[in-house]
Write a protein that holds these residues in place. Sequence first.
Motif, PDB file in Angstrom:
ATOM      1  N   GLU A  69     -46.108   9.192  10.700  1.00 51.06           N
ATOM      2  CA  GLU A  69     -46.992  10.309  11.029  1.00 51.06           C
ATOM      3  C   GLU A  69     -47.131  11.324   9.889  1.00 51.06           C
ATOM      4  OE1 GLU A  69     -48.745  10.340  13.895  1.00 51.06           O
ATOM      5  OE2 GLU A  69     -47.825   8.389  14.259  1.00 51.06           O
ATOM      6  N   ALA A  70     -46.309  11.211   8.859  1.00 50.58           N
ATOM      7  CA  ALA A  70     -46.320  12.187   7.759  1.00 50.58           C
ATOM      8  C   ALA A  70     -47.405  11.847   6.734  1.00 50.58           C
ATOM      9  CB  ALA A  70     -44.958  12.216   7.086  1.00 50.58           C
ATOM     10  N   PRO A  71     -47.942  12.847   6.049  1.00 50.10           N
ATOM     11  CA  PRO A  71     -48.980  12.620   5.029  1.00 50.10           C
ATOM     12  C   PRO A  71     -48.374  12.170   3.691  1.00 50.10           C
ATOM     13  CG  PRO A  71     -48.568  14.957   5.229  1.00 50.10           C
ATOM     14  CD  PRO A  71     -47.710  14.282   6.276  1.00 50.10           C
ATOM     15  N   VAL A  72     -47.594  11.129   3.740  1.00 46.34           N
ATOM     16  CA  VAL A  72     -46.840  10.646   2.577  1.00 46.34           C
ATOM     17  C   VAL A  72     -47.755  10.282   1.414  1.00 46.34           C
ATOM     18  CG1 VAL A  72     -45.306   8.800   1.784  1.00 46.34           C
ATOM     19  CG2 VAL A  72     -44.921   9.857   4.008  1.00 46.34           C
ATOM     20  N   ALA A  73     -48.801   9.536   1.683  1.00 50.30           N
ATOM     21  CA  ALA A  73     -49.666   9.026   0.612  1.00 50.30           C
ATOM     22  C   ALA A  73     -50.318  10.139  -0.202  1.00 50.30           C
ATOM     23  CB  ALA A  73     -50.730   8.100   1.186  1.00 50.30           C
ATOM     24  N   THR A  74     -50.564  11.267   0.421  1.00 48.84           N
ATOM     25  CA  THR A  74     -51.190  12.370  -0.313  1.00 48.84           C
ATOM     26  C   THR A  74     -50.160  13.328  -0.899  1.00 48.84           C
ATOM     27  OG1 THR A  74     -51.481  13.608   1.747  1.00 48.84           O
ATOM     28  CG2 THR A  74     -53.351  12.302   0.978  1.00 48.84           C
TER      29      THR A  74
END
Length: 90
Positions: A69-74
């Motif tokens: 659920e975390a915005p890891v890629a950005t």
Amino acid sequence: MSAPPGTDWRPALAPATVRRHDPVRDADLLLLPERVGVLTGSAGTVLGLCDGTRSVGAIVAELTERFPEAPVATDVPVFLERLRKEGWLR
């Protein structure tokens, strides 16, 4: 398919950088001569994967699997690049 710019870099702590846990603050720290960085949130988890063998893309993939659920890629590539510019990573 080629990797996005910067995802093939294999980050590792810069030679003079030491990662330590401060039991008083209950926080992970990055130490450089005359500089201390306090790692908050998931920064310690991210830096724990920066061993010079994993690419940024591999780090992002592993963290995405752990924290879907975390915005890891950005967020992670930007965070790592900022630490490289500040001299904490090579």
